[in-house]
Scaffold this motif. Structure first.
Motif, short mmCIF file in Angstrom:
data_model
loop_
_atom_site.label_atom_id
_atom_site.label_comp_id
_atom_site.label_asym_id
_atom_site.label_seq_id
_atom_site.Cartn_x
_atom_site.Cartn_y
_atom_site.Cartn_z
N MET A 13 0.67 -1.40 -0.03
CA MET A 13 0.02 0.13 -0.01
C MET A 13 0.88 1.33 -0.14
O MET A 13 2.07 1.14 0.53
CB MET A 13 -0.78 0.08 1.16
CG MET A 13 -1.76 -1.18 1.14
SD MET A 13 -3.02 -1.06 -0.15
CE MET A 13 -4.17 -0.07 0.77
N GLN A 226 -6.13 5.84 -5.16
CA GLN A 226 -6.44 4.86 -4.15
C GLN A 226 -7.72 5.34 -3.61
O GLN A 226 -7.67 6.75 -3.35
CB GLN A 226 -5.27 4.97 -3.25
CG GLN A 226 -5.46 3.85 -2.13
CD GLN A 226 -4.31 3.78 -1.02
OE1 GLN A 226 -3.35 4.43 -1.33
NE2 GLN A 226 -4.72 2.91 0.02
N ASP A 269 -9.44 0.01 -2.57
CA ASP A 269 -9.38 -0.34 -4.34
C ASP A 269 -8.45 0.80 -4.82
O ASP A 269 -8.44 1.89 -4.31
CB ASP A 269 -10.71 -0.27 -4.92
CG ASP A 269 -11.67 -1.33 -4.49
OD1 ASP A 269 -11.02 -2.55 -4.03
OD2 ASP A 269 -12.90 -1.46 -4.99
N ARG A 270 -7.87 0.36 -5.91
CA ARG A 270 -6.85 1.24 -6.62
C ARG A 270 -7.15 1.35 -8.23
O ARG A 270 -7.39 0.04 -8.61
CB ARG A 270 -5.46 1.09 -6.12
CG ARG A 270 -5.11 1.40 -4.65
CD ARG A 270 -3.72 0.87 -4.41
NE ARG A 270 -3.74 -0.59 -4.23
CZ ARG A 270 -2.24 -1.22 -4.34
NH1 ARG A 270 -1.28 -0.65 -4.50
NH2 ARG A 270 -2.26 -2.69 -4.37
#
Lengths: 283, 283
Positions: A13, A226, A269-270
Motif C-alpha cells: 500500500m 487509491q 481499491d486502486r
C-alpha cells in the motif's frame, strides 16, 4: 462472485507519508473517525505538518476556515494558516509566499467551484500551490467545490433527474492539478451519473471520476488512485468509446454514448490512470 | 466525436408490424405525440388490434384501466378489454382465456410491481400471456411497474442517494418474460444507477437495463433491443466483469464492481443482447 480475477499483488500500500492529491466527494466525516482528514494530516507531515487552509470557495470563509483549523489543530499540526482570500488582488499578494513555500499541506474547502476558480485561478497563490503539488512537495486536498476544481475541465454546475444530454452539465476551466480527468462529487448522493456521462461525452480524452460523500480518491504522482472512505469512487473510462451522437452544446436532446467502461471502487481499491486498469485489493 | 466507428448497416429498421416486448420506463406521453403508445397500438395490429389492459399493479385499476382504454379506442383499436384482476382466483378464472387467445396486444400499467406479481405470477392469465408473447403472437407492453416485472430477477424496490451496496436494492422474482435481464425504470429521473449496479453485482449473468421516463426498450424475439422515446436506455453489461466484493445480502458496505460495460442509447439506437453489442444508427 468473489474476485474472478484474483490479483494478489506484491505491491505495498502506498507509504502513508507520500504526498498526494486528495479529491474528496464532500461531507467528509469531521467528527468521529475523520479518516480522510486524518490521512490528509498524515500525508501533510503529521506533527510536522504546516497546513494552509483555502476557504475561498465558501461565502462564509471565516467560519469554514476556522472549523478546519480546529480539526487540524486537534490532530496536532505544527502550524496552520487560513488563507482567507476574498479578491484576486489578495491572491496575488506576495505575503503568502513565504508560508506557501514551506507549508506541507493545502486544504481547499467546499462552497462554489466557480467562486474558487474566479478568485484564485492563475494567481500567485494558486500557481505556487499548483507548482509545489506537481513537484510532490505538498499534499493538496479539496472537498466538494475544492474537489471539482482539480481537473482542467471542470463541472461548474448542472442538473439531475434527466437523461444524459448536453444541457445537463456546465463545463468550464478548472485548476488543472490532475490532467485529463473530470471530477464530480456528492456523486451517487445527488444523482450525478447522467451529468458526468454528459461531460465525458464532450471530452472523451478525460476519465470521469465520480466521488461519493465522505469518500476520497487519493491520487499519487504516478497516476495511481487509491480509494478511501465510506462510499464509492466511480470511474468512467471512455478509452474504448465507439460512438457518441453530437447534439449542439446546450442541446437538450439525449445523448448516445457507446462502450464506456465503468468501475465502482470502494475503500482500498486502486486504479491506475496510466494503464486505465483497476488493481484489486490484496486478497 | 461523431461515430468513431461508423457502422452504416444495410439492415432495415424492424418491421413495424412485428410483435415485440415493449419495456417502458414510466410516464410515457399519453397526450401529445404518444409515440410509444402508438407504436404499441401499431405492433398490436393497429385497426385490427384486440387489446387487453392489465391494470392490476395499480391500486386504482378501474381509473388507470379506463385511461388506457380511451387512448387505444381513440387510436382506433378494434376491441379492448380491461382485465381488472384483483385477486389470484380471478387470475385463474378461465373466463379470460377466449379473449387472451385471440387478442393481439397486452398492456400492463404502472403501480406496484410486487402487487402485480403477487396477483398474477403463475396464474392462468399470466401463463397464457407469457406463452403467447414467447410465441410471438402478441405484443406485450409494460410501463413502470409493468416494465419492472419483465425479467426473471426483478427489482421490487430500493433506495437512492447512496453508494452502490447490497441493501440498496430488493430483488425478487419477476415474470421472466425476457430472460437474463434486470430492468429498472424512471432511471436517470430517480437516481437509480446505484441500485441497478447493485442488482447486477448480485446477478452478473444478467444485463442491466435502465429505462428513463417516456422511453421504451423494445425487444424483438431475436434479442434485439430498439430504443424509442424522449430519454435514454442505459445498458449495464457485466460480461467482462472481473471482480465484485461480496458483502452479505442486505449489507450496507459499499460494493466494488470492476469492468462493467456501459452504453447510453437514445432514440433509434439498437442493442443486440445475444452478441452484447450496440448497433449504431444508420448514418
Amino acid at each position: 462472485m468473489l474476485q474472478l480475477e484474483s490479483q494478489s499483488l506484491a505491491q505495498e500500500m502506498p507509504q502513508s507519508t507520500k504526498t498526494a492529491v486528495m479529491i474528496i466527494g464532500g461531507a467528509e466525516d469531521k467528527v468521529h473517525g475523520r479518516e480522510i482528514l486524518h490521512t490528509f494530516f498524515s500525508r501533510a507531515g503529521a506533527a510536522d505538518a504546516a497546513i494552509a487552509i483555502i476557504p475561498s470557495a465558501s461565502r462564509e470563509p471565516a467560519v469554514i476556515g476556522e472549523r478546519y483549523q480546529h480539526i487540524f489543530e486537534e490532530m496536532g499540526a505544527k502550524e496552520i494558516q487560513i488563507l482567507d482570500i476574498r479578491d484576486r488582488d489578495a491572491g496575488n499578494d506576495p505575503q503568502w509566499q513565504e508560508y506557501l513555500n514551506r507549508c506541507t499541506g493545502v486544504f481547499m474547502t467546499g462552497g462554489d467551484q466557480l467562486r474558487l476558480c474566479g478568485l484564485l485561478a492563475d494567481t500567485l497563490v494558486m500557481e505556487t500551490v499548483r507548482q509545489r503539488t506537481l513537484e510532490g512537495k505538498i499534499t493538496l486536498a479539496g472537498t466538494s467545490a475544492g474537489a471539482a476544481v482539480m481537473g482542467y475541465q471542470m463541472i461548474a454546475g448542472g442538473g439531475s433527474g434527466e437523461s444524459p444530454n448536453r444541457s445537463l452539465v456546465d463545463l468550464t476551466t478548472g485548476l488543472g492539478i490532475v490532467s485529463d480527468v473530470i471530477v464530480d462529487q456528492h456523486f451517487h448522493n445527488r444523482n450525478r451519473m447522467a451529468r458526468l456521462i454528459s461531460a465525458i461525452a464532450s471530452h472523451p480524452q478525460c476519465i470521469g471520476i465520480g466521488i461519493d460523500e465522505d469518500t476520497c480518491a487519493m491520487v499519487e504522482g504516478d497516476g495511481l488512485i487509491q480509494v478511501m472512505g465510506k462510499g464509492t469512487v466511480t470511474i468512467l473510462d471512455p478509452g474504448e468509446l465507439t460512438h457518441t451522437n453530437e447534439p449542439n452544446v446546450g442541446a437538450t436532446e439525449p445523448l448516445s454514448v457507446f462502450n464506456l467502461r465503468l468501475h465502482v471502487l470502494c475503500h482500498g481499491d486502486r486504479y491506475d490512470m496510466r494503464s486505465r486498469k483497476v488493481i484489486s485489493p490484496e486478497s
